[in-house]
Design a protein around this motif. Structure first.
Motif, PDB file in Angstrom:
ATOM      1  N   ARG A  41      -1.270   9.569  -5.495  1.00 47.19           N
ATOM      2  CA  ARG A  41      -2.422   8.783  -5.060  1.00 47.19           C
ATOM      3  C   ARG A  41      -1.899   7.655  -4.183  1.00 47.19           C
ATOM      4  O   ARG A  41      -0.776   7.181  -4.374  1.00 47.19           O
ATOM      5  CB  ARG A  41      -3.165   8.190  -6.265  1.00 47.19           C
ATOM      6  N   VAL A  42      -2.735   7.192  -3.260  1.00 48.88           N
ATOM      7  CA  VAL A  42      -2.350   6.135  -2.331  1.00 48.88           C
ATOM      8  C   VAL A  42      -3.260   4.926  -2.539  1.00 48.88           C
ATOM      9  O   VAL A  42      -4.478   5.070  -2.669  1.00 48.88           O
ATOM     10  CB  VAL A  42      -2.463   6.649  -0.874  1.00 48.88           C
ATOM     11  N   HIS A  43      -2.644   3.744  -2.585  1.00 50.51           N
ATOM     12  CA  HIS A  43      -3.376   2.489  -2.747  1.00 50.51           C
ATOM     13  C   HIS A  43      -4.363   2.596  -3.909  1.00 50.51           C
ATOM     14  O   HIS A  43      -5.568   2.486  -3.748  1.00 50.51           O
ATOM     15  CB  HIS A  43      -4.061   2.084  -1.440  1.00 50.51           C
ATOM     16  N   PHE A  44      -3.775   2.803  -5.067  1.00 48.84           N
ATOM     17  CA  PHE A  44      -4.522   3.139  -6.280  1.00 48.84           C
ATOM     18  C   PHE A  44      -4.204   2.127  -7.370  1.00 48.84           C
ATOM     19  O   PHE A  44      -3.057   1.689  -7.494  1.00 48.84           O
ATOM     20  CB  PHE A  44      -4.101   4.548  -6.708  1.00 48.84           C
ATOM     21  N   ARG A  45      -5.197   1.776  -8.163  1.00 50.94           N
ATOM     22  CA  ARG A  45      -4.985   0.895  -9.321  1.00 50.94           C
ATOM     23  C   ARG A  45      -4.477   1.731 -10.482  1.00 50.94           C
ATOM     24  O   ARG A  45      -5.228   2.518 -11.053  1.00 50.94           O
ATOM     25  CB  ARG A  45      -6.287   0.241  -9.744  1.00 50.94           C
ATOM     26  N   LEU A  50      -6.899  -3.766 -14.287  1.00 51.86           N
ATOM     27  CA  LEU A  50      -5.952  -4.713 -13.701  1.00 51.86           C
ATOM     28  C   LEU A  50      -6.141  -4.718 -12.189  1.00 51.86           C
ATOM     29  O   LEU A  50      -6.010  -3.674 -11.545  1.00 51.86           O
ATOM     30  CB  LEU A  50      -4.514  -4.309 -14.065  1.00 51.86           C
ATOM     31  N   ARG A  51      -6.431  -5.863 -11.628  1.00 48.14           N
ATOM     32  CA  ARG A  51      -6.667  -5.939 -10.186  1.00 48.14           C
ATOM     33  C   ARG A  51      -5.347  -5.933  -9.413  1.00 48.14           C
ATOM     34  O   ARG A  51      -4.976  -6.906  -8.760  1.00 48.14           O
ATOM     35  CB  ARG A  51      -7.462  -7.197  -9.847  1.00 48.14           C
ATOM     36  N   ARG A  52      -4.645  -4.815  -9.530  1.00 50.26           N
ATOM     37  CA  ARG A  52      -3.403  -4.623  -8.794  1.00 50.26           C
ATOM     38  C   ARG A  52      -3.401  -3.203  -8.249  1.00 50.26           C
ATOM     39  O   ARG A  52      -3.700  -2.252  -8.976  1.00 50.26           O
ATOM     40  CB  ARG A  52      -2.174  -4.795  -9.687  1.00 50.26           C
ATOM     41  N   THR A  53      -3.042  -3.056  -7.005  1.00 47.64           N
ATOM     42  CA  THR A  53      -3.028  -1.754  -6.356  1.00 47.64           C
ATOM     43  C   THR A  53      -1.596  -1.419  -5.956  1.00 47.64           C
ATOM     44  O   THR A  53      -0.948  -2.212  -5.269  1.00 47.64           O
ATOM     45  CB  THR A  53      -3.925  -1.783  -5.093  1.00 47.64           C
ATOM     46  N   ALA A  54      -1.127  -0.264  -6.385  1.00 44.38           N
ATOM     47  CA  ALA A  54       0.215   0.191  -6.008  1.00 44.38           C
ATOM     48  C   ALA A  54       0.118   0.986  -4.714  1.00 44.38           C
ATOM     49  O   ALA A  54      -0.914   1.581  -4.407  1.00 44.38           O
ATOM     50  CB  ALA A  54       0.817   1.044  -7.117  1.00 44.38           C
ATOM     51  N   ASP A  55       1.207   1.019  -3.967  1.00 44.49           N
ATOM     52  CA  ASP A  55       1.229   1.739  -2.694  1.00 44.49           C
ATOM     53  C   ASP A  55       1.171   3.250  -2.906  1.00 44.49           C
ATOM     54  O   ASP A  55       0.469   3.958  -2.197  1.00 44.49           O
ATOM     55  CB  ASP A  55       2.482   1.372  -1.894  1.00 44.49           C
ATOM     56  N   ILE A  56       1.944   3.729  -3.880  1.00 42.20           N
ATOM     57  CA  ILE A  56       2.008   5.158  -4.203  1.00 42.20           C
ATOM     58  C   ILE A  56       1.969   5.270  -5.720  1.00 42.20           C
ATOM     59  O   ILE A  56       2.704   4.547  -6.415  1.00 42.20           O
ATOM     60  CB  ILE A  56       3.311   5.795  -3.655  1.00 42.20           C
ATOM     61  N   VAL A  57       1.133   6.160  -6.243  1.00 44.86           N
ATOM     62  CA  VAL A  57       0.996   6.289  -7.690  1.00 44.86           C
ATOM     63  C   VAL A  57       1.058   7.758  -8.090  1.00 44.86           C
ATOM     64  O   VAL A  57       0.354   8.597  -7.521  1.00 44.86           O
ATOM     65  CB  VAL A  57      -0.336   5.672  -8.180  1.00 44.86           C
ATOM     66  N   PHE A  58       1.904   8.051  -9.050  1.00 42.88           N
ATOM     67  CA  PHE A  58       1.988   9.372  -9.666  1.00 42.88           C
ATOM     68  C   PHE A  58       1.314   9.228 -11.034  1.00 42.88           C
ATOM     69  O   PHE A  58       1.912   8.697 -11.975  1.00 42.88           O
ATOM     70  CB  PHE A  58       3.438   9.818  -9.818  1.00 42.88           C
ATOM     71  N   THR A  59       0.062   9.681 -11.119  1.00 44.09           N
ATOM     72  CA  THR A  59      -0.730   9.406 -12.320  1.00 44.09           C
ATOM     73  C   THR A  59      -0.218  10.158 -13.544  1.00 44.09           C
ATOM     74  O   THR A  59      -0.194   9.598 -14.637  1.00 44.09           O
ATOM     75  CB  THR A  59      -2.213   9.733 -12.074  1.00 44.09           C
ATOM     76  N   ARG A  60       0.176  11.406 -13.392  1.00 46.36           N
ATOM     77  CA  ARG A  60       0.631  12.183 -14.560  1.00 46.36           C
ATOM     78  C   ARG A  60       1.893  11.610 -15.172  1.00 46.36           C
ATOM     79  O   ARG A  60       2.050  11.583 -16.388  1.00 46.36           O
ATOM     80  CB  ARG A  60       0.857  13.642 -14.176  1.00 46.36           C
ATOM     81  N   GLN A  61       2.815  11.176 -14.316  1.00 45.20           N
ATOM     82  CA  GLN A  61       4.076  10.626 -14.822  1.00 45.20           C
ATOM     83  C   GLN A  61       3.991   9.115 -15.076  1.00 45.20           C
ATOM     84  O   GLN A  61       4.944   8.515 -15.548  1.00 45.20           O
ATOM     85  CB  GLN A  61       5.211  10.907 -13.825  1.00 45.20           C
ATOM     86  N   LYS A  62       2.855   8.510 -14.688  1.00 42.85           N
ATOM     87  CA  LYS A  62       2.645   7.069 -14.828  1.00 42.85           C
ATOM     88  C   LYS A  62       3.737   6.272 -14.101  1.00 42.85           C
ATOM     89  O   LYS A  62       4.423   5.434 -14.689  1.00 42.85           O
ATOM     90  CB  LYS A  62       2.541   6.664 -16.297  1.00 42.85           C
TER      91      LYS A  62
END
Length: 139
Positions: A41-45, A50-62
């Motif tokens: 995911r891109v630009h995802f909380r 939490l009002r923080r957005t990461a640049d790249i997020v791998f949701t399954r692996q957290k």
């Protein structure tokens, strides 16, 4: 009209033109990760409350990935505090660093792995490190 925080109109225009997402380093890393078959995911909380957005997020692996700009996050290798308008810049940069630490702590407390890189890090090395963390946590 309120006075601008910028020391000059040119400084204001330069800062307004800076991108907060889809930066050149981010795009380079994302292209390499995608070419390796990794999906993210891109630009995802990572934590919706939490009002923080990461640049790249791998949701399954957290895994939350941040690619920090050398100026805005005070890279120890490249950052130079601006000499003009220190009353604005010192608290601004210190606040960014404090928010980064708080973000790391909050995400880790929620069970996330946080990885941070500098914009000057070679994209291939960043992609290698991210891929290794994804593989490690996927197994």
């Amino acid at each position: 009209m309120a006075e601008s925080w910028a020391s000059s109109e040119q400084a204001r225009l330069t800062m307004v033109a800076n991108r907060s997402k889809n930066t050149t380093p981010e795009l380079a890393v994302r292209a390499l990760l995608h070419a390796r078959g990794l999906r993210y995911r891109v630009h995802f909380r990572p934590v919706p409350t939490l009002r923080r957005t990461a640049d790249i997020v791998f949701t399954r692996q957290k895994i939350a990935v941040f690619i920090d700009g050398c100026f805005w996050h005070a890279c120890p290798e490249h950052f130079v505090m601006p000499r003009s308008n220190p009353a604005y810049w010192v608290p601004k940069i210190e606040g960014n660093q404090r928010r980064d630490r708080e973000t790391n702590d909050a995400l880790r407390a929620a069970g996330w792995t946080v990885t941070r890189f500098w914009e000057h890090d070679p994209p291939a090395q960043v992609a290698d490190r991210i891929a290794a963390v994804v593989r490690e946590l996927a197994s």
